[in-house]
Motif scaffolding. Structure first.
Motif, PDB file in Angstrom:
ATOM      1  N   PHE B 416       0.864  -1.180   0.000  1.00 60.59           N
ATOM      2  CA  PHE B 416       0.000   0.000   0.000  1.00 60.59           C
ATOM      3  C   PHE B 416       0.906   1.238   0.000  1.00 60.59           C
ATOM      4  CE2 PHE B 416      -4.029   1.783   2.314  1.00 60.59           C
ATOM      5  CZ  PHE B 416      -4.226   2.646   1.255  1.00 60.59           C
ATOM      6  N   LEU B 417       0.831   2.012  -1.096  1.00 64.81           N
ATOM      7  CA  LEU B 417       1.634   3.226  -1.217  1.00 64.81           C
ATOM      8  C   LEU B 417       0.790   4.413  -0.773  1.00 64.81           C
ATOM      9  CD1 LEU B 417       2.814   2.515  -4.885  1.00 64.81           C
ATOM     10  CD2 LEU B 417       3.974   1.823  -2.788  1.00 64.81           C
ATOM     11  N   LEU B 418       1.311   5.220   0.142  1.00 65.98           N
ATOM     12  CA  LEU B 418       0.548   6.349   0.657  1.00 65.98           C
ATOM     13  C   LEU B 418       1.311   7.643   0.394  1.00 65.98           C
ATOM     14  CD1 LEU B 418      -0.124   4.647   4.069  1.00 65.98           C
ATOM     15  CD2 LEU B 418      -1.927   5.195   2.465  1.00 65.98           C
ATOM     16  N   ASN B 419       0.670   8.580  -0.304  1.00 66.74           N
ATOM     17  CA  ASN B 419       1.296   9.875  -0.571  1.00 66.74           C
ATOM     18  C   ASN B 419       0.644  10.916   0.326  1.00 66.74           C
ATOM     19  OD1 ASN B 419       2.224  12.283  -1.572  1.00 66.74           O
ATOM     20  ND2 ASN B 419       1.871  11.792  -3.729  1.00 66.74           N
ATOM     21  N   ASN B 420       1.344  11.301   1.372  1.00 62.29           N
ATOM     22  CA  ASN B 420       0.856  12.312   2.327  1.00 62.29           C
ATOM     23  C   ASN B 420      -0.608  12.084   2.727  1.00 62.29           C
ATOM     24  OD1 ASN B 420       3.066  14.361   2.766  1.00 62.29           O
ATOM     25  ND2 ASN B 420       3.060  14.173   0.540  1.00 62.29           N
ATOM     26  N   PRO B 421      -0.877  10.944   3.373  1.00 56.09           N
ATOM     27  CA  PRO B 421      -2.271  10.566   3.644  1.00 56.09           C
ATOM     28  C   PRO B 421      -3.002  11.508   4.590  1.00 56.09           C
ATOM     29  CG  PRO B 421      -0.767   9.121   4.822  1.00 56.09           C
ATOM     30  CD  PRO B 421       0.072   9.945   3.902  1.00 56.09           C
ATOM     31  N   THR B 422      -2.296  12.286   5.387  1.00 61.19           N
ATOM     32  CA  THR B 422      -3.005  13.125   6.367  1.00 61.19           C
ATOM     33  C   THR B 422      -2.918  14.606   6.031  1.00 61.19           C
ATOM     34  OG1 THR B 422      -1.050  13.255   7.781  1.00 61.19           O
ATOM     35  CG2 THR B 422      -2.601  11.477   8.228  1.00 61.19           C
ATOM     36  N   ARG B 423      -2.493  14.924   4.796  1.00 61.21           N
ATOM     37  CA  ARG B 423      -2.350  16.329   4.432  1.00 61.21           C
ATOM     38  C   ARG B 423      -3.711  17.025   4.422  1.00 61.21           C
ATOM     39  NH1 ARG B 423       1.550  17.452  -0.314  1.00 61.21           N
ATOM     40  NH2 ARG B 423       0.126  16.141  -1.491  1.00 61.21           N
ATOM     41  N   GLY B 424      -3.815  18.106   5.157  1.00 62.01           N
ATOM     42  CA  GLY B 424      -5.018  18.931   5.118  1.00 62.01           C
ATOM     43  C   GLY B 424      -6.249  18.298   5.737  1.00 62.01           C
ATOM     44  N   ILE B 425      -6.084  17.379   6.669  1.00 59.32           N
ATOM     45  CA  ILE B 425      -7.276  16.842   7.325  1.00 59.32           C
ATOM     46  C   ILE B 425      -7.175  17.042   8.837  1.00 59.32           C
ATOM     47  CG2 ILE B 425      -7.690  15.199   5.476  1.00 59.32           C
ATOM     48  CD1 ILE B 425      -6.738  13.027   7.203  1.00 59.32           C
ATOM     49  N   ASP B 426      -8.338  17.027   9.487  1.00 56.25           N
ATOM     50  CA  ASP B 426      -8.357  17.395  10.900  1.00 56.25           C
ATOM     51  C   ASP B 426      -7.735  16.306  11.775  1.00 56.25           C
ATOM     52  OD1 ASP B 426     -10.795  15.659  12.098  1.00 56.25           O
ATOM     53  OD2 ASP B 426     -11.193  16.252  10.030  1.00 56.25           O
ATOM     54  N   VAL B 427      -7.450  16.697  13.019  1.00 57.44           N
ATOM     55  CA  VAL B 427      -6.692  15.810  13.905  1.00 57.44           C
ATOM     56  C   VAL B 427      -7.432  14.504  14.176  1.00 57.44           C
ATOM     57  CG1 VAL B 427      -5.660  15.624  16.194  1.00 57.44           C
ATOM     58  CG2 VAL B 427      -5.559  17.773  14.952  1.00 57.44           C
ATOM     59  N   GLY B 428      -8.753  14.570  14.329  1.00 55.16           N
ATOM     60  CA  GLY B 428      -9.509  13.351  14.626  1.00 55.16           C
ATOM     61  C   GLY B 428      -9.344  12.308  13.533  1.00 55.16           C
ATOM     62  N   ALA B 429      -9.578  12.727  12.283  1.00 55.48           N
ATOM     63  CA  ALA B 429      -9.461  11.802  11.150  1.00 55.48           C
ATOM     64  C   ALA B 429      -8.020  11.329  11.016  1.00 55.48           C
ATOM     65  CB  ALA B 429      -9.914  12.486   9.864  1.00 55.48           C
ATOM     66  N   ARG B 430      -7.100  12.222  11.336  1.00 55.08           N
ATOM     67  CA  ARG B 430      -5.686  11.884  11.242  1.00 55.08           C
ATOM     68  C   ARG B 430      -5.342  10.708  12.174  1.00 55.08           C
ATOM     69  NH1 ARG B 430      -0.582  15.714  11.274  1.00 55.08           N
ATOM     70  NH2 ARG B 430      -1.859  17.005   9.940  1.00 55.08           N
ATOM     71  N   LEU B 431      -5.826  10.788  13.415  1.00 55.73           N
ATOM     72  CA  LEU B 431      -5.560   9.708  14.367  1.00 55.73           C
ATOM     73  C   LEU B 431      -6.145   8.387  13.876  1.00 55.73           C
ATOM     74  CD1 LEU B 431      -6.150  11.374  17.846  1.00 55.73           C
ATOM     75  CD2 LEU B 431      -4.083  11.209  16.474  1.00 55.73           C
ATOM     76  N   GLU B 432      -7.370   8.465  13.299  1.00 61.70           N
ATOM     77  CA  GLU B 432      -7.994   7.238  12.820  1.00 61.70           C
ATOM     78  C   GLU B 432      -7.205   6.640  11.659  1.00 61.70           C
ATOM     79  OE1 GLU B 432     -12.621   8.173  14.045  1.00 61.70           O
ATOM     80  OE2 GLU B 432     -11.832   8.937  12.172  1.00 61.70           O
ATOM     81  N   ILE B 433      -6.673   7.510  10.802  1.00 63.52           N
ATOM     82  CA  ILE B 433      -5.892   7.012   9.677  1.00 63.52           C
ATOM     83  C   ILE B 433      -4.587   6.380  10.165  1.00 63.52           C
ATOM     84  CG2 ILE B 433      -4.515   7.806   7.700  1.00 63.52           C
ATOM     85  CD1 ILE B 433      -6.948   9.457   6.863  1.00 63.52           C
ATOM     86  N   TYR B 434      -3.962   6.981  11.184  1.00 67.38           N
ATOM     87  CA  TYR B 434      -2.738   6.382  11.750  1.00 67.38           C
ATOM     88  C   TYR B 434      -3.034   4.990  12.295  1.00 67.38           C
ATOM     89  CZ  TYR B 434      -0.403  10.914  11.478  1.00 67.38           C
ATOM     90  OH  TYR B 434       0.151  12.074  11.029  1.00 67.38           O
ATOM     91  N   LYS B 435      -4.176   4.873  12.960  1.00 63.08           N
ATOM     92  CA  LYS B 435      -4.553   3.587  13.553  1.00 63.08           C
ATOM     93  C   LYS B 435      -4.751   2.544  12.439  1.00 63.08           C
ATOM     94  CE  LYS B 435      -6.852   1.248  17.055  1.00 63.08           C
ATOM     95  NZ  LYS B 435      -7.004   0.001  16.295  1.00 63.08           N
ATOM     96  N   LEU B 436      -5.432   2.959  11.354  1.00 61.42           N
ATOM     97  CA  LEU B 436      -5.659   2.043  10.230  1.00 61.42           C
ATOM     98  C   LEU B 436      -4.343   1.575   9.624  1.00 61.42           C
ATOM     99  CD1 LEU B 436      -8.549   3.921   8.418  1.00 61.42           C
ATOM    100  CD2 LEU B 436      -8.672   1.576   9.263  1.00 61.42           C
ATOM    101  N   ILE B 437      -3.439   2.533   9.410  1.00 60.16           N
ATOM    102  CA  ILE B 437      -2.152   2.183   8.787  1.00 60.16           C
ATOM    103  C   ILE B 437      -1.424   1.178   9.676  1.00 60.16           C
ATOM    104  CG2 ILE B 437       0.107   3.083   8.130  1.00 60.16           C
ATOM    105  CD1 ILE B 437      -1.264   5.727   7.422  1.00 60.16           C
ATOM    106  N   SER B 438      -1.411   1.462  10.972  1.00 58.25           N
ATOM    107  CA  SER B 438      -0.717   0.588  11.902  1.00 58.25           C
ATOM    108  C   SER B 438      -1.340  -0.809  11.923  1.00 58.25           C
ATOM    109  CB  SER B 438      -0.762   1.233  13.290  1.00 58.25           C
ATOM    110  OG  SER B 438      -0.419   0.316  14.267  1.00 58.25           O
ATOM    111  N   ASP B 439      -2.679  -0.875  11.926  1.00 63.22           N
ATOM    112  CA  ASP B 439      -3.353  -2.179  11.943  1.00 63.22           C
ATOM    113  C   ASP B 439      -3.039  -2.980  10.679  1.00 63.22           C
ATOM    114  OD1 ASP B 439      -4.381  -1.547  14.353  1.00 63.22           O
ATOM    115  OD2 ASP B 439      -6.430  -1.154  13.655  1.00 63.22           O
TER     116      ASP B 439
END
Lengths: 325, 492
Positions: B416-439
């Motif tokens: 899975f290639l990710l290009n700046n997955p959290t650019r310009g999004i709020d902190v809440g969604a950012r945390l959820e995306i980090y959790k997804l990537i880690s899982d």
């Protein structure tokens, strides 16, 4: 109006929002036209006239089925009339030897023309407006060379019977078109190909990065459309019992109008087969009704133009209109 | 000269972009506007210049209320905004670019443009700026830094009292940045007040006199640069300690190689890059914009053609000719521009999610499985949507990004290639995306994470590659956590 008010007054006000109005406008317009023509000329609603309308709708209709894919895919095709003529010519040429099966070379001719347009467009990266404008001129030239400007008559009675007479009072050509309606409905709504065409029209870069074979799908979409124009060519040649050099001239304008009035914007991505069928009847009934009213062709031309622009003006979300590629 | 902004608030729909922000800009001073993505930096300056209408608040220029209807009136009254996106048109000449909005000032009695007069004025302005730009040059032969200088020259022709720069260095390379910053510093001598939005602390600490720090649309602090340091500013703008926003890292080193790049080069932007990625690891790729990270991801995905070099995927030679060559090998990409490359905004959430993985039975779409797939993904990725058939245009940026994420997951990728997955999004969604990537990585899916956010690389990645001018300058190995200062050292 507050939220509470909106809930307190259900019914027409809520039902008739701008969005639903836009969605149903083509159908409303069609109904309005029928009422106007029917009230002026009672014969308009006679079974015989309705069957004439069906017959008249076949050529534009079969072409519109094919063009719907092209426009959904975000492209355009200006070569429709020439491809219809060239298909009709190849049909008329082989009727003496192949009889009934002469529709096959017509469809193949259409697909070949579509493949050429599609290849120039998708492999050669020439904008579709230009690629198919070239096709329009070149294919018409081939028609003129083959026919030398004279009609090629079709005299095979069996061929004419099957493609141009009626069964149970319904024109055979309309029944054949119905088969292709079902075929394109399935293709657009029930296969990955249909979804991929939509995705390309909705956003080509997104579609490509999703792993869709954009070049191939764009080529196939023109081949499919060409095949539909081929069907139109065969049915049209049966109706007029000949293939003529000027057959289908200006047809593309009616077909594009039918598709766009039916709710498929030129930018692609959204639209439907049903919409294009509705658009086809709008265009056909407008001509048919105006003929019955005895309006001169010049006035008819003006009325058609106004209806087309007005329909698009009222229904299409202008924010999404962009450049045709 | 003094420009003051008092108690400014601005909301975009449900998002409070600015909440009671006050600050001021003084002539001859450079003030940096600092904050994370979405902190409201650009919005503040845009509201002052009339690009956006403020909901409440007041702007005064030397005590007189300043309420321009748009940025053009603002410029005419002495407050010029230099946009982040380039406004240079490479098809017209240098003088025409400078005077593009006032060509009528140079017309003669017949309405024709007097090129000589326009060129002379352009020469005069460029000479003052010292950007070393030939007025007869073809725009294609100038670099992006020089384009920015031209935009600055255009701003100066308004004889401005205040100039705002919105991330003007974002698309510039290091050399161009240096040249551009020296031109900006020169403006101080003209008694112009300067507002400078930048993500880069080194630039801020190099040229700014003062800084206003913002977070989530609110004013946090004003600092005199000489009396503060990057750590303090960082803490103020983040407002929390790093580390607690990132999920726990894995403890075992992944060993099994899944993809290897050997001497991969992309014309002009990537030179002989070699590295290996292991199954289930999160490999970070860092570097300045244009240092080659986009090219690495693009080459692996088949979107950018490699000029030379080889790739090996699961032990076999791998050379995708196009993205479908990559998706066929179970490689997915979350692109950098979500609304242009990631999803079709006027299509439904469902149609976007299933776009790359349409389930079929006997050649026909299996609509039941398709709905099931989109519902499962909406649940797994926690997309907040009323119905799967809602159009994506109705979603927030964070939710849109989750749709793109879900679209990739539907394709069940191994890599899975990710290009700046959290650019310009709020902190809440950012945390959820980090959790997804880690899982995902713990489930054995390999992640390559390209990011401009250094803390994200530090917090998320098992190993990190740093690029400089298209070459690898440093690889931080497993169990060798990088520091921000160290990474920057290898980037510059």
């Amino acid at each position: 109006m507050t939220h509470a008010d909106a809930e307190a007054t259900p019914g027409f006000k809520n039902f008739m929002t701008m969005d639903t109005f836009k969605k149903f406008f083509p159908a409303i317009l069609l109904a309005a036209l029928c009422i106007i023509f029917g009230s002026q000329r009672p014969l308009f609603f006679s079974v015989n006239n309705l069957m004439i309308i069906l017959t008249q709708a076949v050529t534009v209709g079969t072409c519109a089925l094919g063009l719907t894919f092209v426009i959904l895919g975000g492209s355009i095709d200006l070569s429709i009339g020439s491809v219809v003529a060239l298909s009709a010519v190849s049909c008329a040429l082989v009727v003496p030897s192949q009889g009934l099966f002469a529709i096959a070379p017509a469809i193949l001719t259409g697909m070949l023309c579509g493949a050429i347009n599609g290849a120039v467009f998708s492999l050669g990266k020439v904008p579709s407006f230009i690629a198919t404008m070239g096709g329009m001129v070149v294919f018409r030239g081939i028609v003129l060379i083959i026919t030398k400007g004279r009609p090629i008559q079709i005299r095979d009675d069996f061929f004419l019977d099957v493609y141009a007479s009626r069964s149970f009072g319904i024109p055979n050509s309309a029944l054949i078109t119905l088969i292709f309606v079902v075929f394109t409905l399935i293709l657009l709504n029930r296969t990955p190909f249909g979804r991929e065409v939509r995705a390309i029209g909705g956003g080509q870069r997104v579609a490509m990065l999703t792993g869709i074979k954009v070049t191939r799908i764009k080529l196939l979409m023109y081949v499919l459309a060409g095949g539909m124009y081929g069907v139109a060519g065969a049915l049209q040649s049966a109706r007029v019992m000949a293939a003529t050099a000027t057959m289908g001239e200006g047809l593309e304008m009616d077909v594009i109008a039918a598709v766009v009035v039916g709710g498929t914007p030129l930018t692609g991505g959204i639209g439907s087969i049903w919409g294009s069928i509705l658009g086809t009847f709008l265009i056909t009934i407008l001509s048919n009704g105006m003929n019955m009213l005895g309006l001169s062709p010049y006035v008819q031309s003006i009325a058609k133009g106004i209806v087309l622009v007005a329909a698009v003006f009222l229904t299409i979300d202008r924010k999404k209109i962009g450049i045709i590629t | 000269m003094l420009l003051t902004a008092k108690n400014i608030s601005k909301a975009f729909g449900a998002t409070q972009a600015l909440d009671d922000v006050s600050t001021e800009f003084r002539s001859g001073r450079i003030k940096a506007v600092i904050g994370e993505n979405g902190a409201g930096k650009s919005t503040l300056l845009k509201v002052i210049c009339g690009v956006h209408k403020m909901d409440s608040g007041e702007v005064d220029l030397d005590g007189v209320p300043f309420t321009p209807v748009d940025h053009i009136e603002s410029a005419k009254r002495g407050v010029v905004y230099v946009f982040q996106e380039t406004t240079i048109n490479p098809f017209v000449s240098v003088p025409e670019n400078i005077f593009i909005d006032r060509l009528r000032n140079f017309t003669n009695r017949l309405g024709l443009i007097n090129r000589k007069r326009m060129e002379d004025e352009a020469v005069a302005i460029l000479a003052e700026l010292g950007g070393n730009i030939d007025v007869r040059a073809n725009l294609w032969d100038l670099d992006y830094g020089q384009w920015k200088v031209l935009e600055l020259a255009r701003a100066l022709t308004y004889d401005p009292k205040v100039i705002f720069f919105d991330e003007s260095t974002a698309y510039l390379n290091n050399r161009e940045v240096v040249a551009f910053l020296s031109v900006v510093e020169g403006l101080k001598e003209r008694d112009i007040a300067i507002g400078f939005v930048s993500h880069h602390f080194n630039e801020v600490f190099q040229i700014a006199d003062t800084a206003v720090i913002m977070k989530d649309g609110r004013w946090v602090a004003e600092k005199v640069i000489a009396e503060t340091n990057p750590d303090e500013v960082q803490n103020l703008m983040v407002g929390r300690t790093i580390g607690n926003i990132y999920p726990e890292k894995k403890t075992d080193r992944p060993t099994e190689e899944i993809i290897r790049l050997d001497n991969l080069s992309v014309e002009k932007s990537l030179h002989n890059v070699s590295f290996s990625v292991r199954k289930g690891e999160i490999l970070g790729v860092g570097g300045l914009k244009g240092s080659g990270g986009e090219e690495i991801i693009g080459a692996i995905y088949g979107d950018i053609r490699a000029a030379s070099g080889e790739m090996t995927l699961k032990g076999e030679r791998y050379a995708p000719g196009a993205p479908y060559g990559a998706t066929a090998k179970k490689i997915a990409l979350l692109p950098g521009e979500r609304s242009i490359e990631g999803l079709i905004v006027n299509f439904s959430v469902k149609d976007n999610i299933t776009m790359g993985a349409l389930p079929t039975r006997a050649g026909l779409l299996d609509k039941k499985r398709e709905s099931g797939m989109s519902e499962r993904i909406i649940r797994d990725v926690t997309i907040k949507v009323r119905s799967p058939s809602d159009p994506c245009s109705s979603l927030s940026g964070g939710n849109m990004q989750k749709v793109v994420f879900g679209k990739c997951l539907a394709m069940e990728p191994d890599i899975f290639l990710l290009n700046n997955p959290t650019r310009g999004i709020d902190v809440g969604a950012r945390l959820e995306i980090y959790k997804l990537i880690s899982d995902l990585s713990k489930r054995g899916i390999t992640i390559i994470l390209l990011s401009e956010d250094l803390n994200e690389l530090i917090g998320m990645c098992d190993r990190t590659i740093i690029l400089r001018k298209g070459e690898i300058s440093k690889i931080y190995d497993f169990g060798e956590p990088p520091t921000e200062e160290d990474m920057i050292k290898y980037m510059l």
